[in-house]
Design an enzyme around this catalytic site. Structure first.
Site, short mmCIF file in Angstrom:
data_model
loop_
_atom_site.label_atom_id
_atom_site.label_comp_id
_atom_site.label_asym_id
_atom_site.label_seq_id
_atom_site.Cartn_x
_atom_site.Cartn_y
_atom_site.Cartn_z
N ARG A 1 46.39 22.96 18.75
CA ARG A 1 46.76 24.02 17.82
C ARG A 1 45.67 24.08 16.76
O ARG A 1 45.08 23.06 16.41
CB ARG A 1 48.12 23.68 17.20
CG ARG A 1 48.66 24.70 16.22
CD ARG A 1 50.07 24.28 15.80
NE ARG A 1 50.09 22.99 15.12
CZ ARG A 1 49.79 22.81 13.84
NH1 ARG A 1 49.44 23.85 13.09
NH2 ARG A 1 49.85 21.62 13.29
N ASP B 1 76.99 -18.77 -10.41
CA ASP B 1 75.53 -18.81 -10.56
C ASP B 1 75.16 -17.96 -11.78
O ASP B 1 75.97 -17.14 -12.24
CB ASP B 1 74.88 -18.25 -9.29
CG ASP B 1 73.39 -18.11 -9.41
OD1 ASP B 1 72.74 -19.07 -9.85
OD2 ASP B 1 72.87 -17.02 -9.09
N ASP C 1 71.36 -16.46 -12.92
CA ASP C 1 70.40 -15.36 -12.71
C ASP C 1 70.75 -14.56 -11.46
O ASP C 1 70.91 -15.11 -10.37
CB ASP C 1 68.99 -15.93 -12.56
CG ASP C 1 68.48 -16.52 -13.86
OD1 ASP C 1 68.11 -15.75 -14.75
OD2 ASP C 1 68.49 -17.77 -13.98
#
Length: 722
Positions: free
Chosen positions: A272, A497, A499
């Site tokens: 094309r 926990d 962080d």
């Protein structure tokens, strides 16, 4: 009943205006062939633009009825939509960007607004046909925003997206002002497919760097969903091309063509009209071949077919003019009464004539500068039923990853392509047969129907993985159930926990101190339950942050314990730290090589942080360091743990699970809940006794009973206990 909805910019038919009426012409494309097995079944449907603008309401109504019979539904676009959305943003912004032609990118805000508007039109059209349980498969770069738009309207739907053109590197994506919206749009899908692993890799890199979404083994963790990204090389209808090449009509056409060309080696070029196809470069390479190999004059010809495309766009008009000039000059320089070097056709051909070109040509010259897949090369190989023929293929085409037996070239290497032409012409039939046979086996095995099947099977697999996670999600019912157990308990205990669980992550670890909201929450919880903060943090930091709080503290993954009311810390384990200097020197070396990385030294462990490192580089250095430390750890009896943007090394017998078990020894609790966010917390979950509850923050696979979205949701849950 659930159905499948195929969505693409264009329907597999074209709407033509002829003699005052509209008529439909079926598409012969590979996608239409492959997806025919899906959209023609049951209640399934294909939604897209029919390829022409229709303003008259009565004509629209007629078209809708006719398309309904064909199991299709139209999305009508205005002339302005076509100009700004399709010709504008899709083909003047996304197309050049995704094909690495950054100098051609048009940064037009109006075009972007049209792109958003048309994607919304598609969304509205789909919503009219879709049910929550349906599968929606969206195709290609014109509809990048559509998956997320659909996700917002149909949260539970199965949505897939496939990109048929390349996906560029992060460096190109970051140039687009609308990069965030584009990536977010694509991430509305459950499964995102590309032709090659390189495209998949580029997409994951862009998502990580721009959106901050991590991935593991091709799975992106986004909100409360897993998104799978994978490569699915698209095939062709092999039998269609092989059978056509054998047909008497094709052979008759080929014989007729060959009768006009005498006994010559034929090169075939089919494209094309587009700057990504490298047509001028290909012509120049053929010119060089003719110049350097005069003995092949009148023995080699090129059949060059260029299919018209965007003929009114200035840059395409200029490309056409360049091609015309190059072809004219070469034919002028070399042609004789009996020989024309290049037979140039600026038009499309019907299928049987194309099939004849494939069958009669000795060499296919497929050298795009960049191509997502390129099916011409596969169609050529499938058509070589006599096992004679040679394929010269660009390394920049996605198909090159599969067709390794082609003569692979760099399309920018003029000399290399010219030499490849000579090599192809002189290749003996035995080698031709070996190469063609190998490539035909690949193409036959991975045809268009296999492509569809593998993609849909993968989509089912992804949805099953999502369901597995969803069944563990902390929703309103789970919160109610946990709250009920907690309220009835006479002696509850919570292992929390810090962080990533009670607070979000910060660039600097010291900035993640407990805010007033968290302090208030812990105070309330500790009045109704025994609260144990169990963290990888060092004891000094943890002790200062929770000073005066009615909580028990376990620091450094279980090395230190501080019971509520005690002034001093007790050591859970005697640890020899003689290994630290050697390990620390290695970590320091990686800090020097990695701007933004730093070392945190705890009493009995070392942590290498890379949260502030450039995305990509941090992962790379972490993998290098991980391998290095793994090797060193064997000699010291140490364990290397991969956390959230950290790498920690410590003794394997020191972990949160062991600490939690020791803590509970001799006590009987009637409600136990552990919450954590990374692999170090998996030891805690595994150590929990029967009947205990555990929750993993994030949507990774886990030994925990449940998954929860983020630290905000954790606080919401814990507040329900107070």
């Amino acid at each position: 009943m659930a159905k499948t909805i195929i969505v693409s910019n264009r329907l597999p038919v074209s709407l033509r205006h002829k003699n005052g009426k509209f008529e439909f012409k079926p598409s012969a494309g590979g996608l239409a062939t492959g997806l025919g097995s899906i959209y023609k079944e049951g209640e399934n449907i294909w939604i897209g633009w029919p390829g022409n603008d229709v303003e008259d309401p009565e004509q629209r109504a007629e078209i809708i009825i006719e398309l309904h019979e064909l199991k299709m539904a139209p999305v009508f676009l205005t002339k302005e939509d076509i100009e700004q959305f399709y010709e504008g943003f899709s083909n003047e912004t996304l197309w050049p960007a995704f094909h690495y032609f950054t100098q051609n990118i048009n940064y037009d805000e109006n075009h972007w607004e049209a792109y958003v508007r048309v994607n919304q039109k598609f969304c509205d059209a789909i919503i009219k046909k879709a049910s929550p349980e349906d599968t929606i498969w969206v195709h290609d770069y014109q509809l990048l925003l559509l998956p997320q738009m659909l996700r917002e309207r149909l949260p539970g739907a199965t949505i897939a997206f496939f990109q048929h053109i390349p996906f560029p590197s992060y460096e190109v994506v970051r140039m687009l002002p609308w990069r965030q919206e584009i990536l977010s749009g694509m991430c509305g899908a459950d499964l995102i497919g590309f032709h090659t692993y390189d495209d998949m890799r580029h997409f994951l890199s862009a998502v990580g760097r721009i959106m901050g979404l991590s991935n593991e083994s091709g799975y992106i963790q986004a909100e409360n969903r897993l998104i799978n990204v994978d490569s699915f090389p698209m095939g062709i209808d092999y039998d269609k091309f092989a059978n056509s090449a054998k047909s008497k009509n094709t052979q008759r056409i080929a014989k007729k063509f060959l009768g006009q060309l005498d006994d010559q080696k034929l090169l075939l070029s089919i494209d094309r009209l587009d700057y990504s196809k490298g047509i001028p470069q290909r012509i120049k390479a053929f010119d060089r071949f003719l110049e350097e190999n005069p003995e092949y004059h009148e023995k080699v010809s090129m059949i060059m077919i260029v299919v018209p495309s965007r003929a009114k766009v200035k840059s395409y008009m200029e490309l056409k003019e360049e091609i015309d000039t190059l072809v004219g000059r070469i034919n002028s320089d070399y042609s004789t009464l009996n020989w024309l070097p290049i037979h140039y056709f600026y038009r499309s051909f019907p299928f049987e004539e194309l099939s004849a070109f494939y069958a009669m040509s000795d060499i296919a010259l497929v050298t795009p500068l960049r191509d997502g897949m390129n099916l011409v090369c596969k169609e050529f190989v499938a058509s070589k039923v006599d096992m004679k023929g040679t394929l010269i293929l660009s390394e920049m085409a996605g198909a090159s990853k599969e067709l390794q037996d082609a003569i692979l070239v760099n399309p920018n290497d003029n000399k290399g392509v010219a030499e490849a032409i000579k090599y192809a012409i002189t290749m003996d039939e035995k080698e031709q047969k070996l190469r063609i046979t190998s490539m035909q086996e690949t193409i036959q095995r991975y045809d268009i129907f296999q492509w569809v099947k593998v993609f849909m099977d993968r989509l089912d697999h992804v949805k099953q993985k999502q369901l597995d996670l969803q069944s563990k999600e902390v929703d309103a019912d789970v919160i109610r159930d946990l709250g009920g157990h907690f309220d009835k308990a006479k002696k509850p205990i919570l292992f929390l926990d810090y962080d990533g669980t009670l607070v979000g992550f910060k660039s600097k670890p010291e900035d993640a101190f407990p805010d007033e909201e968290l302090k208030t929450l812990i105070t309330k919880l500790s009045k109704k339950s025994q609260v144990v903060i169990i963290s990888g943090r060092d004891k000094e930091t943890l002790g200062s942050w929770f000073q005066g709080q009615n909580v028990d503290l376990i620091a450094e993954h279980g090395v230190w314990l501080k019971m509520n009311g005690n002034e001093d810390w007790d050591a859970y384990a005697e640890v020899d730290d003689h290994w630290k200097p050697d390990i620390k020197s290695v970590m320091a070396y990686y800090v020097q090589r990695t701007p933004g990385a730093f070392i945190e030294e705890k009493h009995h462990s070392l942590v290498w942080h890379y949260r502030k490192v450039e995305s990509g580089l941090g992962d790379l250095r972490m993998r290098e360091l991980f391998s290095h430390l793994k090797y060193m750890a064997r000699g010291h009896n140490l364990q290397v743990l991969e956390g959230n943007m950290v790498l920690e090394i410590k003794r394997p017998d020191i972990n949160k699970g062991r600490a939690a078990t020791s803590f509970m020894k001799g006590n009987t609790y009637d409600f136990i809940l552990a919450i954590g966010d990374d692999w170090t917390d998996e030891d805690t979950f595994q150590a929990m006794p029967e009947g205990a509850f555990s929750i993993r923050v994030g949507y990774s696979y886990t030994k925990a009973t449940y998954n929860i979205k983020n630290s905000k949701e954790v606080r919401y849950l814990l507040n329900k206990f107070t």
